[in-house]
Design a protein around this motif. Structure first.
Motif, PDB file in Angstrom:
ATOM      1  N   HIS A   1       0.838  -1.202   0.000  1.00 46.87           N
ATOM      2  CA  HIS A   1       0.000   0.000   0.000  1.00 46.87           C
ATOM      3  C   HIS A   1       0.872   1.250   0.000  1.00 46.87           C
ATOM      4  N   ASN A   2       0.820   2.000  -1.093  1.00 37.67           N
ATOM      5  CA  ASN A   2       1.502   3.300  -1.186  1.00 37.67           C
ATOM      6  C   ASN A   2       2.966   3.265  -0.747  1.00 37.67           C
ATOM      7  N   GLY A   3       3.717   2.329  -1.285  1.00 36.08           N
ATOM      8  CA  GLY A   3       5.151   2.274  -1.006  1.00 36.08           C
ATOM      9  C   GLY A   3       5.535   1.554   0.264  1.00 36.08           C
ATOM     10  N   ILE A   4       4.571   1.012   0.976  1.00 36.21           N
ATOM     11  CA  ILE A   4       4.863   0.275   2.198  1.00 36.21           C
ATOM     12  C   ILE A   4       4.315  -1.136   2.057  1.00 36.21           C
ATOM     13  N   LEU A   5       5.112  -2.120   2.462  1.00 32.90           N
ATOM     14  CA  LEU A   5       4.686  -3.509   2.460  1.00 32.90           C
ATOM     15  C   LEU A   5       4.353  -3.911   3.890  1.00 32.90           C
ATOM     16  N   PHE A   6       3.088  -4.294   4.111  1.00 29.93           N
ATOM     17  CA  PHE A   6       2.648  -4.772   5.416  1.00 29.93           C
ATOM     18  C   PHE A   6       2.643  -6.297   5.391  1.00 29.93           C
ATOM     19  N   THR A   7       3.196  -6.905   6.418  1.00 29.74           N
ATOM     20  CA  THR A   7       3.271  -8.365   6.482  1.00 29.74           C
ATOM     21  C   THR A   7       2.686  -8.861   7.799  1.00 29.74           C
ATOM     22  N   GLY A   8       2.140 -10.077   7.761  1.00 33.13           N
ATOM     23  CA  GLY A   8       1.682 -10.764   8.952  1.00 33.13           C
ATOM     24  C   GLY A   8       2.430 -12.072   9.074  1.00 33.13           C
ATOM     25  N   SER A   9       2.698 -12.487  10.295  1.00 33.23           N
ATOM     26  CA  SER A   9       3.580 -13.632  10.487  1.00 33.23           C
ATOM     27  C   SER A   9       3.060 -14.593  11.548  1.00 33.23           C
ATOM     28  N   GLY A  10       3.619 -15.795  11.502  1.00 31.58           N
ATOM     29  CA  GLY A  10       3.333 -16.788  12.526  1.00 31.58           C
ATOM     30  C   GLY A  10       3.893 -16.416  13.879  1.00 31.58           C
ATOM     31  N   ASP A  11       4.753 -15.379  13.930  1.00 28.56           N
ATOM     32  CA  ASP A  11       5.278 -14.926  15.219  1.00 28.56           C
ATOM     33  C   ASP A  11       4.315 -13.975  15.920  1.00 28.56           C
TER      34      ASP A  11
ATOM     35  N   SER B   1      13.640   1.467   0.334  1.00 24.69           N
ATOM     36  CA  SER B   1      14.875   1.438   1.124  1.00 24.69           C
ATOM     37  C   SER B   1      15.060   0.114   1.857  1.00 24.69           C
ATOM     38  N   GLY B   2      13.950  -0.599   2.069  1.00 27.19           N
ATOM     39  CA  GLY B   2      14.027  -1.841   2.821  1.00 27.19           C
ATOM     40  C   GLY B   2      13.968  -1.654   4.320  1.00 27.19           C
ATOM     41  N   VAL B   3      13.807  -0.438   4.797  1.00 27.47           N
ATOM     42  CA  VAL B   3      13.810  -0.169   6.236  1.00 27.47           C
ATOM     43  C   VAL B   3      12.552  -0.743   6.891  1.00 27.47           C
ATOM     44  N   LEU B   4      12.739  -1.434   8.010  1.00 23.61           N
ATOM     45  CA  LEU B   4      11.624  -1.875   8.830  1.00 23.61           C
ATOM     46  C   LEU B   4      11.127  -0.669   9.622  1.00 23.61           C
ATOM     47  N   LYS B   5       9.913  -0.213   9.307  1.00 19.08           N
ATOM     48  CA  LYS B   5       9.415   1.027   9.876  1.00 19.08           C
ATOM     49  C   LYS B   5       8.605   0.819  11.154  1.00 19.08           C
ATOM     50  N   LYS B   6       7.979  -0.344  11.288  1.00 20.14           N
ATOM     51  CA  LYS B   6       7.102  -0.537  12.441  1.00 20.14           C
ATOM     52  C   LYS B   6       6.841  -2.020  12.674  1.00 20.14           C
ATOM     53  N   VAL B   7       6.783  -2.402  13.946  1.00 21.52           N
ATOM     54  CA  VAL B   7       6.340  -3.738  14.337  1.00 21.52           C
ATOM     55  C   VAL B   7       5.067  -3.566  15.164  1.00 21.52           C
ATOM     56  N   PHE B   8       4.013  -4.281  14.764  1.00 24.59           N
ATOM     57  CA  PHE B   8       2.726  -4.187  15.454  1.00 24.59           C
ATOM     58  C   PHE B   8       2.556  -5.424  16.337  1.00 24.59           C
ATOM     59  N   ARG B   9       2.704  -5.232  17.637  1.00 22.00           N
ATOM     60  CA  ARG B   9       2.639  -6.335  18.592  1.00 22.00           C
ATOM     61  C   ARG B   9       1.326  -6.310  19.362  1.00 22.00           C
ATOM     62  N   GLY B  10       0.836  -7.485  19.719  1.00 19.60           N
ATOM     63  CA  GLY B  10      -0.392  -7.569  20.493  1.00 19.60           C
ATOM     64  C   GLY B  10      -1.130  -8.869  20.279  1.00 19.60           C
ATOM     65  N   HIS B  11      -1.153  -9.362  19.028  1.00 19.91           N
ATOM     66  CA  HIS B  11      -1.763 -10.665  18.779  1.00 19.91           C
ATOM     67  C   HIS B  11      -0.990 -11.751  19.524  1.00 19.91           C
ATOM     68  N   THR B  12      -1.655 -12.846  19.811  1.00 16.65           N
ATOM     69  CA  THR B  12      -1.007 -13.943  20.530  1.00 16.65           C
ATOM     70  C   THR B  12      -0.868 -15.206  19.697  1.00 16.65           C
ATOM     71  N   PHE B  13      -1.262 -15.130  18.418  1.00 16.07           N
ATOM     72  CA  PHE B  13      -1.124 -16.291  17.535  1.00 16.07           C
ATOM     73  C   PHE B  13      -0.943 -15.780  16.108  1.00 16.07           C
ATOM     74  N   VAL B  14      -0.810 -16.695  15.180  1.00 20.01           N
ATOM     75  CA  VAL B  14      -0.514 -16.356  13.786  1.00 20.01           C
ATOM     76  C   VAL B  14      -1.526 -15.357  13.231  1.00 20.01           C
ATOM     77  N   ILE B  15      -1.030 -14.374  12.467  1.00 23.22           N
ATOM     78  CA  ILE B  15      -1.889 -13.426  11.755  1.00 23.22           C
ATOM     79  C   ILE B  15      -2.241 -14.040  10.400  1.00 23.22           C
ATOM     80  N   ASN B  16      -3.535 -14.222  10.166  1.00 19.66           N
ATOM     81  CA  ASN B  16      -3.989 -14.929   8.970  1.00 19.66           C
ATOM     82  C   ASN B  16      -4.282 -14.022   7.783  1.00 19.66           C
ATOM     83  N   CYS B  17      -4.632 -12.763   8.035  1.00 15.33           N
ATOM     84  CA  CYS B  17      -4.998 -11.875   6.953  1.00 15.33           C
ATOM     85  C   CYS B  17      -4.911 -10.433   7.435  1.00 15.33           C
ATOM     86  N   LEU B  18      -4.697  -9.496   6.502  1.00 15.09           N
ATOM     87  CA  LEU B  18      -4.702  -8.080   6.849  1.00 15.09           C
ATOM     88  C   LEU B  18      -5.247  -7.268   5.686  1.00 15.09           C
ATOM     89  N   GLN B  19      -5.768  -6.073   6.019  1.00 15.31           N
ATOM     90  CA  GLN B  19      -6.310  -5.145   5.028  1.00 15.31           C
ATOM     91  C   GLN B  19      -5.904  -3.724   5.424  1.00 15.31           C
TER      92      GLN B  19
END
Length: 409
Positions: free
Chosen positions: A286-296, A306-324
């Motif tokens: 989305h607009n130059g940023i890649l958002f990812t969800g992980s099993g972590d 640039s490849g820079v990791l801009k943000k980590v979104f913490r709070g879920h307690t299990f795998v993230i299955n989908c995002l919008q």
């Protein structure tokens, strides 16, 4: 409706109305609503303006695997072997699609039909209005996991309506991809080359190409006009779980805990994002940023240039299955049963500032020194000139990653 705080200041709300894990999340075309599909056998409609549940769809007899939301109707498919159509305004089920003989795991809605893929080894085409089965696509010898669709006129606009043909694409655990002529149900072409289950696909209409990701650790590029395999992307060390195509770049998320960025035409891997600590299960550009969800259990935001990791979104307690993403709001759903709402507007404001700063820096310094500083500041991303690991370490990692992929799938 549940809500709570988080270690991340960007968290706006935690919605915990579901009683089971959430398998999928669909956004309406106008961005007004979200639809969640859950292990609890129900789907929920959410108003994006208020981030709260406004409708509860009940009727399936088992867990819901996938869903699709239009502006006025919703579709869900389930392990109960059925598909259901729902009226968004009333919450009533208006049509039940019956015919599959095993879990229905994927839906695809076009302007005229609904397509479904199942572990019963078939894909099927249905009337949107009546639920009547219009066509059955039988030929795979194992489950159908991935679906896509196109018209020959998409590739060749000069074709008239009589020459325009409608195609369904199916990817299966039998390691093949099949192209079907929709009106007749006939298999037009079988694409062979993968040595593992087909887990994901991405269609590149302008270039008449199809990308497929597999448990054989590869991504493959196919010419849809000839059926030929034109490129094999083979630097992953685990199953390829998800694909995203944007601006002539292909992003592939894998059980090897990385996302790779490829030039879609040449197949050259130009960047690897390494910040994940488990399988990359979903992603969205989305607009130059890649958002990812992980099993972590974390979501992440990367600057794609640039490849820079801009943000980590913490709070879920299990795998993230989908995002919008919609209106600078990130929505994530997890097997922990929650929908989380994040404010990501600051990321895009940072992006504007970084672009201006980079332009100023380039005016003052040589290209070489600028690249040097960028590389020193890059987090979670490496260029591909690194020394390759030993054969023994690759084998150990492969076995580990493959176990993780099986758990997810």
């Amino acid at each position: 409706m549940g809500s709570g705080s988080s270690r991340s200041s960007s968290l706006k709300k935690v919605c915990s109305d579901h009683c089971g894990g959430i398998n999928w999340l669909s956004l309406s075309p106008d961005g007004s609503y979200l639809l969640t599909a859950s292990e609890d056998g129900t789907a929920r409609l959410w108003k994006t303006s208020e981030q709260k549940s406004c409708m509860h769809f009940q009727g399936h007899e088992s867990y819901i695997t996938h869903c699709h939301l239009e502006n006025d109707v919703a579709y869900t498919c389930s392990a109960d072997q059925t598909i259901r159509k729902w009226d968004v305004a009333t919450g009533c089920c208006t049509v039940v699609f019956r015919g599959h003989t095993s879990i229905v795991n994927k839906l695809l809605v076009t302007r005229s039909c609904l397509f479904s893929g199942s572990y019963d080894r078939t894909a099927r085409c249905w009337s949107l209005d009546t639920g009547r089965q219009l066509q059955e696509f039988r030929g795979h010898w194992n489950g159908v996991l991935a679906l896509d669709h196109f018209y020959s006129q998409d590739f060749l606009p000069e074709l008239d309506s009589e020459q325009n043909k409608e195609f369904l694409i199916t990817g299966s655990t039998d390691c093949t991809v099949k192209l079907w002529l929709v009106p007749s149900g006939r298999c037009y072409q079988t694409l062979r080359g993968h040595k593992g289950a087909i887990l994901c696909m991405a269609l590149d209409i302008p270039n008449r190409a199809l990308f497929t990701g597999s448990r054989d650790y590869t991504v493959r590029r196919w010419d849809l006009t000839t059926g030929e395999q034109t490129k094999v992307f083979q630097e992953h060390q685990g199953s390829v779980i998800c694909l995203e195509l944007a601006n002539r770049h292909l992003y592939s998320g894998s059980a090897d805990q990385t996302v790779k960025c490829w030039k879609s035409e040449s197949g050259k891997c130009i960047r690897t994002y390494k910040a994940h600590k488990h399988t990359v299960s979903t992603m969205k550009y989305h607009n130059g940023i890649l958002f990812t969800g992980s099993g972590d259990s974390c979501a992440r935001a990367f600057d794609t240039k640039s490849g820079v990791l801009k943000k980590v979104f913490r709070g879920h307690t299990f795998v993230i299955n989908c995002l919008q993403i919609h209106n600078h709001i990130l929505y994530t759903v997890s097997h922990d049963g929650t929908l989380r709402v994040w404010d990501v507007q600051g990321l895009f404001e940072q992006e504007k500032c970084c672009k201006k700063s980079n332009r100023d820096r380039q005016c003052k310094n040589s290209r070489k020194s600028s690249l040097s500083r960028l590389c020193k500041n890059r987090v979670g991303c490496v260029w591909e000139e690194e020394q390759p690991p030993s054969a023994q370490s690759v084998q150990v990692r492969r076995e580990s990653y493959e176990r993780e992929a099986v758990e997810l799938i």
